[in-house]
Design an enzyme around this catalytic site. Structure first.
Site, PDB file in Angstrom:
ATOM      1  N   GLU A   1      11.682   4.252  -3.541  1.00  0.00           N
ATOM      2  CA  GLU A   1      11.738   3.774  -4.918  1.00  0.00           C
ATOM      3  C   GLU A   1      11.446   4.955  -5.836  1.00  0.00           C
ATOM      4  O   GLU A   1      11.175   6.052  -5.377  1.00  0.00           O
ATOM      5  CB  GLU A   1      10.690   2.665  -5.129  1.00  0.00           C
ATOM      6  CG  GLU A   1      10.932   1.447  -4.262  1.00  0.00           C
ATOM      7  CD  GLU A   1       9.971   0.303  -4.569  1.00  0.00           C
ATOM      8  OE1 GLU A   1       8.812   0.563  -4.938  1.00  0.00           O
ATOM      9  OE2 GLU A   1      10.390  -0.860  -4.438  1.00  0.00           O
TER      10      GLU A   1
ATOM     11  N   GLU B   1       9.037  -1.495   1.182  1.00  0.00           N
ATOM     12  CA  GLU B   1       7.807  -0.712   0.988  1.00  0.00           C
ATOM     13  C   GLU B   1       6.694  -1.477   1.683  1.00  0.00           C
ATOM     14  O   GLU B   1       6.288  -2.546   1.220  1.00  0.00           O
ATOM     15  CB  GLU B   1       7.494  -0.573  -0.508  1.00  0.00           C
ATOM     16  CG  GLU B   1       8.566   0.156  -1.302  1.00  0.00           C
ATOM     17  CD  GLU B   1       8.664   1.628  -0.956  1.00  0.00           C
ATOM     18  OE1 GLU B   1       7.679   2.184  -0.440  1.00  0.00           O
ATOM     19  OE2 GLU B   1       9.736   2.214  -1.176  1.00  0.00           O
TER      20      GLU B   1
ATOM     21  N   GLY C   1       5.406  -5.309   0.609  1.00  0.00           N
ATOM     22  CA  GLY C   1       4.461  -6.214   1.254  1.00  0.00           C
ATOM     23  C   GLY C   1       4.149  -5.732   2.653  1.00  0.00           C
ATOM     24  O   GLY C   1       4.194  -4.526   2.929  1.00  0.00           O
ATOM     25  N   SER C   2       3.860  -6.670   3.531  1.00  0.00           N
ATOM     26  CA  SER C   2       3.395  -6.307   4.868  1.00  0.00           C
ATOM     27  C   SER C   2       4.552  -5.881   5.770  1.00  0.00           C
ATOM     28  O   SER C   2       5.700  -6.273   5.569  1.00  0.00           O
ATOM     29  CB  SER C   2       2.674  -7.501   5.485  1.00  0.00           C
ATOM     30  OG  SER C   2       3.587  -8.576   5.623  1.00  0.00           O
ATOM     31  N   THR C   3       4.211  -5.115   6.776  1.00  0.00           N
ATOM     32  CA  THR C   3       5.204  -4.661   7.755  1.00  0.00           C
ATOM     33  C   THR C   3       5.782  -5.859   8.506  1.00  0.00           C
ATOM     34  O   THR C   3       6.982  -5.907   8.788  1.00  0.00           O
ATOM     35  CB  THR C   3       4.547  -3.651   8.711  1.00  0.00           C
ATOM     36  OG1 THR C   3       4.195  -2.494   7.931  1.00  0.00           O
ATOM     37  CG2 THR C   3       5.466  -3.235   9.836  1.00  0.00           C
TER      38      THR C   3
END
Ligand code: NAP
Ligand code: MG
Length: 484
Positions: free
Chosen positions: A463, A249, A227-229
């Site tokens: 991943e 991620e 998702g988002s930082t």
């Protein structure tokens, strides 16, 4: 008619304990068409009890047994590919053909890949001549959480769930509340596939409530998050306090580097255009900063803009639509705000720059024209901050060193693509890029065995392939004296 979704807890479709639901919208029409559970810590507690009960058995099954369940689930999704694709397209606004050809087949592939991988996985041994033998055990963690975003809903959800289950963990999965529909279909299919109750749990709900409850719970041994930082940083903090494993991620601001000696074919141009605008630019791997060698800048710009103008924005269910709708009203407003900011910063809009009206069924949908902007410096916000929509900038460069400096000058470092016929340059530039993934003369060509992830604020950990299996296991060294 409004469809009401359920959680999957203890092998059963279950209503949220608090009885509350969130509205789910169809981006192409702007209308609410489903309700998803607004789960809270009470549902997490129920789910955890069941998952903890399931863990000893599941983790001790032979890997071939776990693989058999996962392959059965993959087969069921494949049989219903059209139903899954329709749901994904309707839920996210992405073109149906993309869901049909990429998202859902990839979800099937994720399950099959990790089902096969776990049966082939081996661990190391380190012999100390005739004194001792060390061997490595990689044991499942217990109950883990997988939290995924709305842009590639089932694709990314299964990319996490599959290695976690294969390695012998029980999973609490939380899809984005913005796109929960295919997770519901996955829940139904997993019941039919015969997964033991508690092995796979799916909890719907908001990030702030359901997601945070999962992240903070001490009994959850690892968090796999895409998702988002901003949210990734929050999760890292919570995980650090508990010494919990976290794989993050996150966002990107990826560079596309086009050198004067690129293979200027129509097919390569098509791939570069796709790398900019696929899924309305809402793929973490999309190239949003296109850097072009000055000697070909004008010619490339002309071809790129013409090809972008030819993209058709429309009803995602129609085969002729190249781009569908962006995912939500909030995201539409954000992307339009970014375009306004680019104008304020002095950017010239070469094409796009506005909303698109799609008449008929889609007249209230969230459509944005693919947008190309030039004339902005590398340090302005438009070239530094993630937009995550159909918006790209063009910047010229003079030599390899400047190309690398421009590519590397953001806080992100997920992916980059390099377009050149000079192999020596390709390798040199690839080595110099600050990013976790580099494509040369291609984009989004994915081998599921390869490590996937970003550097800097694009994430932590990798991943894919054995990297994912390592993340979802704890490593133990056993040392045996050979002549005690
Ligand atoms: P997001 O807002 O960070 O949400 C991602 C997931 O986390 C959603 O399920 C969300 O739930 C949940 N969440 C939100 N707040 C949470 C919290 N405090 N605790 C736990 N979970 C929480 O990201 P998004 O807007 O959905 O997705 C777009 C972003 O994902 C972009 O930045 C994009 O670059 C990134 N992305 C990265 C990759 C990669 O592989 N690196 C791949 C795809 C996307 P709700 O949605 O229900 O709130
Ligand atoms: Mg969100």
């Amino acid at each position: 008619m409004t469809q009401t979704l359920s959680n999957l807890i203890d092998g059963r479709l279950t209503a949220p304990a608090n009885g509350r639901y969130l509205e789910v919208f169809e981006p192409a029409t702007g209308r609410c068409y489903a309700l998803a559970p607004d789960s809270d810590s009470a549902d997490v507690a129920l789910a955890l009890t069941s998952a903890q009960q399931a863990f000893p058995d599941w983790s001790q099954q032979p890997s071939t047994e776990r693989a058999r369940h996962m392959n059965r689930l993959a087969d069921l999704i494949e049989t219903r590919l059209e139903q899954f694709a329709q749901a994904e397209s309707r839920d996210s606004g992405k073109p149906l053909q993309l869901a049909r050809n990429v998202d859902i087949p990839r979800a099937v592939a994720n399950l099959r890949f990790f089902a096969a991988a776990i049966t082939q996985w081996a661990s190391e041994a380190h012999a100390m001549e005739d004194r001792a033998l060390n061997y490595t055990l990689r044991q499942p963690l217990g109950v883990v959480a997988c939290i995924s975003p709305w842009n590639l809903p089932l694709y990314l959800f299964t990319w996490k769930i599959a290695p976690a289950l294969a390695a012998g963990n029980c999973v609490l999965g939380k899809p984005s509340e913005v796109t929960p529909l295919t997770a519901q279909l996955l829940a139904e299919a997993s019941i039919e596939a015969g997964f033991p109750p508690g092995v796979l749990t799916i909890l719907h709900g908001s990030g702030a409530q359901t997601g945070q409850a999962l992240v903070d719970h001490p009994a959850i041994k690892a968090i796999s998050f895409t998702g988002s930082t901003r949210v990734g940083a929050q999760i890292a903090l919570s995980a650090a306090r508990q010494f919990k494993k976290a794989s993050l991620e996150l966002g990107g601001k990826n560079a596309t580097l086009v050198f004067a000696d690129w293979n200027a074919s129509e097919a390569q141009l098509d791939t570069i255009v796709r790398s900019a605008f696929a899924n309305q630019g809402q793929i973490c791997l999309c190239g949003s900063r296109i850097l072009v060698e000055r000697s070909i800048y004008a010619e490339f710009r002309e071809r790129f803009v013409a090809r972008t103008r030819a993209l058709r924005v429309g009803d995602p269910l129609l085969p002729e639509s190249d781009l569908g709708a962006v995912v939500s009203q909030a995201h539409f407003d954000k992307v339009m705000g970014c375009i306004a900011l680019a104008r304020e910063e002095g950017g010239r809009i070469l094409t796009g720059g506005e909303a698109v009206a799609v008449p008929g069924r889609c007249e209230n949908g969230w459509f944005i024209a693919p947008t190309v902007i030039e004339g902005l410096g590398a340090q302005c916000r438009t070239n530094q901050e993630e937009i995550f929509g159909p918006v790209v900038t063009l910047q010229p460069f003079d030599d390899d060193a400047q190309a690398l400096a421009l590519a590397n000058c953001t806080n992100y470092g997920l992916a980059a693509s390099v377009w050149t016929r000079d192999l020596t340059r390709a390798h040199r530039v690839a080595a110099g890029l600050h990013s976790g993934i580099v494509w040369i003369n291609c984009w989004m060509l994915r081998d599921l065995r390869t490590p996937f992830g970003g550097v800097k604020q694009s994430g932590l950990g990798r991943e894919g392939g054995v990297e994912a299996l390592r993340f979802f296991t704890e490593t133990k060294n056993v040392c045996i004296a050979l002549d005690p």
